[in-house]
Write a protein that holds these residues in place. Structure first.
Motif, PDB file in Angstrom:
ATOM      1  N   CYS A   9      31.644  41.789  42.902  1.00  0.00           N
ATOM      2  CA  CYS A   9      31.688  42.558  41.655  1.00  0.00           C
ATOM      3  C   CYS A   9      32.968  42.178  40.916  1.00  0.00           C
ATOM      4  O   CYS A   9      34.053  42.179  41.504  1.00  0.00           O
ATOM      5  CB  CYS A   9      31.662  44.049  41.961  1.00  0.00           C
ATOM      6  N   LEU A  10      32.806  41.832  39.636  1.00  0.00           N
ATOM      7  CA  LEU A  10      33.913  41.310  38.840  1.00  0.00           C
ATOM      8  C   LEU A  10      34.022  42.062  37.518  1.00  0.00           C
ATOM      9  O   LEU A  10      33.030  42.613  37.036  1.00  0.00           O
ATOM     10  CB  LEU A  10      33.689  39.825  38.550  1.00  0.00           C
ATOM     11  N   PRO A  11      35.192  42.039  36.899  1.00  0.00           N
ATOM     12  CA  PRO A  11      35.352  42.697  35.598  1.00  0.00           C
ATOM     13  C   PRO A  11      34.395  42.111  34.556  1.00  0.00           C
ATOM     14  O   PRO A  11      33.954  40.959  34.685  1.00  0.00           O
ATOM     15  CB  PRO A  11      36.803  42.396  35.217  1.00  0.00           C
ATOM     16  N   PRO A  12      34.084  42.883  33.532  1.00  0.00           N
ATOM     17  CA  PRO A  12      33.121  42.439  32.517  1.00  0.00           C
ATOM     18  C   PRO A  12      33.456  41.112  31.852  1.00  0.00           C
ATOM     19  O   PRO A  12      32.550  40.347  31.511  1.00  0.00           O
ATOM     20  CB  PRO A  12      33.152  43.572  31.488  1.00  0.00           C
ATOM     21  N   ASP A  13      34.716  40.793  31.677  1.00  0.00           N
ATOM     22  CA  ASP A  13      35.080  39.549  31.004  1.00  0.00           C
ATOM     23  C   ASP A  13      35.106  38.339  31.935  1.00  0.00           C
ATOM     24  O   ASP A  13      35.462  37.241  31.516  1.00  0.00           O
ATOM     25  CB  ASP A  13      36.422  39.695  30.294  1.00  0.00           C
ATOM     26  N   ALA A  14      34.727  38.501  33.177  1.00  0.00           N
ATOM     27  CA  ALA A  14      34.776  37.405  34.154  1.00  0.00           C
ATOM     28  C   ALA A  14      33.914  36.218  33.753  1.00  0.00           C
ATOM     29  O   ALA A  14      34.187  35.091  34.161  1.00  0.00           O
ATOM     30  CB  ALA A  14      34.355  37.910  35.532  1.00  0.00           C
ATOM     31  N   HIS A  15      32.866  36.439  32.963  1.00  0.00           N
ATOM     32  CA  HIS A  15      31.976  35.331  32.602  1.00  0.00           C
ATOM     33  C   HIS A  15      32.683  34.284  31.748  1.00  0.00           C
ATOM     34  O   HIS A  15      32.231  33.151  31.670  1.00  0.00           O
ATOM     35  CB  HIS A  15      30.715  35.845  31.896  1.00  0.00           C
ATOM     36  N   HIS A  16      33.836  34.632  31.150  1.00  0.00           N
ATOM     37  CA  HIS A  16      34.574  33.657  30.334  1.00  0.00           C
ATOM     38  C   HIS A  16      35.156  32.530  31.188  1.00  0.00           C
ATOM     39  O   HIS A  16      35.234  31.392  30.723  1.00  0.00           O
ATOM     40  CB  HIS A  16      35.697  34.342  29.553  1.00  0.00           C
ATOM     41  N   ASP A  17      35.584  32.839  32.411  1.00  0.00           N
ATOM     42  CA  ASP A  17      36.085  31.844  33.358  1.00  0.00           C
ATOM     43  C   ASP A  17      35.673  32.305  34.746  1.00  0.00           C
ATOM     44  O   ASP A  17      36.492  32.777  35.541  1.00  0.00           O
ATOM     45  CB  ASP A  17      37.603  31.697  33.239  1.00  0.00           C
ATOM     46  N   LEU A  18      34.390  32.170  35.014  1.00  0.00           N
ATOM     47  CA  LEU A  18      33.801  32.737  36.228  1.00  0.00           C
ATOM     48  C   LEU A  18      34.441  32.181  37.492  1.00  0.00           C
ATOM     49  O   LEU A  18      34.759  32.931  38.408  1.00  0.00           O
ATOM     50  CB  LEU A  18      32.291  32.492  36.239  1.00  0.00           C
ATOM     51  N   HIS A  19      34.647  30.877  37.561  1.00  0.00           N
ATOM     52  CA  HIS A  19      35.212  30.276  38.767  1.00  0.00           C
ATOM     53  C   HIS A  19      36.579  30.879  39.090  1.00  0.00           C
ATOM     54  O   HIS A  19      36.846  31.261  40.234  1.00  0.00           O
ATOM     55  CB  HIS A  19      35.302  28.761  38.619  1.00  0.00           C
ATOM     56  N   SER A  20      37.437  30.995  38.090  1.00  0.00           N
ATOM     57  CA  SER A  20      38.772  31.571  38.309  1.00  0.00           C
ATOM     58  C   SER A  20      38.688  33.039  38.706  1.00  0.00           C
ATOM     59  O   SER A  20      39.451  33.496  39.566  1.00  0.00           O
ATOM     60  CB  SER A  20      39.630  31.430  37.053  1.00  0.00           C
ATOM     61  N   ALA A  21      37.778  33.774  38.098  1.00  0.00           N
ATOM     62  CA  ALA A  21      37.619  35.194  38.438  1.00  0.00           C
ATOM     63  C   ALA A  21      37.149  35.362  39.880  1.00  0.00           C
ATOM     64  O   ALA A  21      37.641  36.246  40.602  1.00  0.00           O
ATOM     65  CB  ALA A  21      36.635  35.857  37.479  1.00  0.00           C
ATOM     66  N   ILE A  22      36.220  34.519  40.311  1.00  0.00           N
ATOM     67  CA  ILE A  22      35.748  34.576  41.700  1.00  0.00           C
ATOM     68  C   ILE A  22      36.887  34.213  42.646  1.00  0.00           C
ATOM     69  O   ILE A  22      37.116  34.896  43.656  1.00  0.00           O
ATOM     70  CB  ILE A  22      34.528  33.665  41.914  1.00  0.00           C
ATOM     71  N   GLU A  23      37.599  33.140  42.347  1.00  0.00           N
ATOM     72  CA  GLU A  23      38.729  32.721  43.185  1.00  0.00           C
ATOM     73  C   GLU A  23      39.748  33.849  43.341  1.00  0.00           C
ATOM     74  O   GLU A  23      40.219  34.118  44.440  1.00  0.00           O
ATOM     75  CB  GLU A  23      39.408  31.492  42.592  1.00  0.00           C
ATOM     76  N   ALA A  24      40.088  34.510  42.242  1.00  0.00           N
ATOM     77  CA  ALA A  24      41.075  35.586  42.289  1.00  0.00           C
ATOM     78  C   ALA A  24      40.576  36.765  43.127  1.00  0.00           C
ATOM     79  O   ALA A  24      41.329  37.334  43.921  1.00  0.00           O
ATOM     80  CB  ALA A  24      41.423  36.042  40.873  1.00  0.00           C
ATOM     81  N   ALA A  25      39.308  37.127  42.963  1.00  0.00           N
ATOM     82  CA  ALA A  25      38.753  38.254  43.718  1.00  0.00           C
ATOM     83  C   ALA A  25      38.676  37.945  45.214  1.00  0.00           C
ATOM     84  O   ALA A  25      38.937  38.811  46.049  1.00  0.00           O
ATOM     85  CB  ALA A  25      37.366  38.603  43.187  1.00  0.00           C
ATOM     86  N   LEU A  26      38.340  36.707  45.556  1.00  0.00           N
ATOM     87  CA  LEU A  26      38.186  36.314  46.955  1.00  0.00           C
ATOM     88  C   LEU A  26      39.505  35.963  47.644  1.00  0.00           C
ATOM     89  O   LEU A  26      39.569  35.923  48.878  1.00  0.00           O
ATOM     90  CB  LEU A  26      37.246  35.115  47.068  1.00  0.00           C
TER      91      LEU A  26
END
Length: 151
Positions: A9-26
């Motif tokens: 589960c990621l913040p709503p704006d994660a789709h702008h840079d999905l790879h970076s958002a996933i990396e940060a969450a994981l």
């Protein structure tokens, strides 16, 4: 080592840079990291896995925020049915149409908690019930993405 599914589960704006958002969450759960406290759960990840897709609500199949990995973990092209995706805003996903595939082995909550069947935060509810209630209660614009991890 095993290949498992995790719903992130990621913040709503994660789709702008999905790879970076996933990396940060994981990141706190990376077995290769040196973070404290050590919570190693995975060492490699790939977006999605054939047969584990989310269903898309009718009328939203072309929304650009939907996530569809073009390649599988082996580099082979993935072929997409119009009503499927690897994730997207929770409000665009047909969680009831996804059926028994809604719960995956692991859930990384928006709050950064790694939840799975044998480490439930609440002993009074089963993992599939917790998973379903948690995901359905998210705001409609929260990104929900399914990953395959190597652990």
């Amino acid at each position: 080592m095993a290949h498992e599914m995790v719903t992130v589960c990621l913040p709503p704006d994660a789709h702008h840079d999905l790879h970076s958002a996933i990396e940060a969450a994981l990141a706190p759960f990376d077995m290769n990291g040196d973070h404290e406290p050590y919570q190693g759960e995975w060492d490699l990840w790939w977006l999605g896995r054939p047969g584990e897709e989310f269903a898309v609500l009718p009328g939203h199949e072309d929304d650009p925020r939907l996530v569809r990995a073009p390649l599988d973990a082996y580099g082979n092209p993935r072929h997409w049915a119009p009503g499927q995706c690897d994730g997207g805003p929770r409000g665009l996903l047909d969680l009831d149409g996804t059926g028994s595939r809604l719960a995956t082995e692991y859930l990384l909550t928006l709050e950064g908690e790694w939840v799975y069947d044998t480490a439930m935060p609440r002993p009074d509810i089963s993992y599939p019930d917790f998973f379903g209630k948690y995901v359905r209660a998210l705001a409609s614009d929260v990104m929900v993405v399914r990953l395959r991890i190597h652990c």
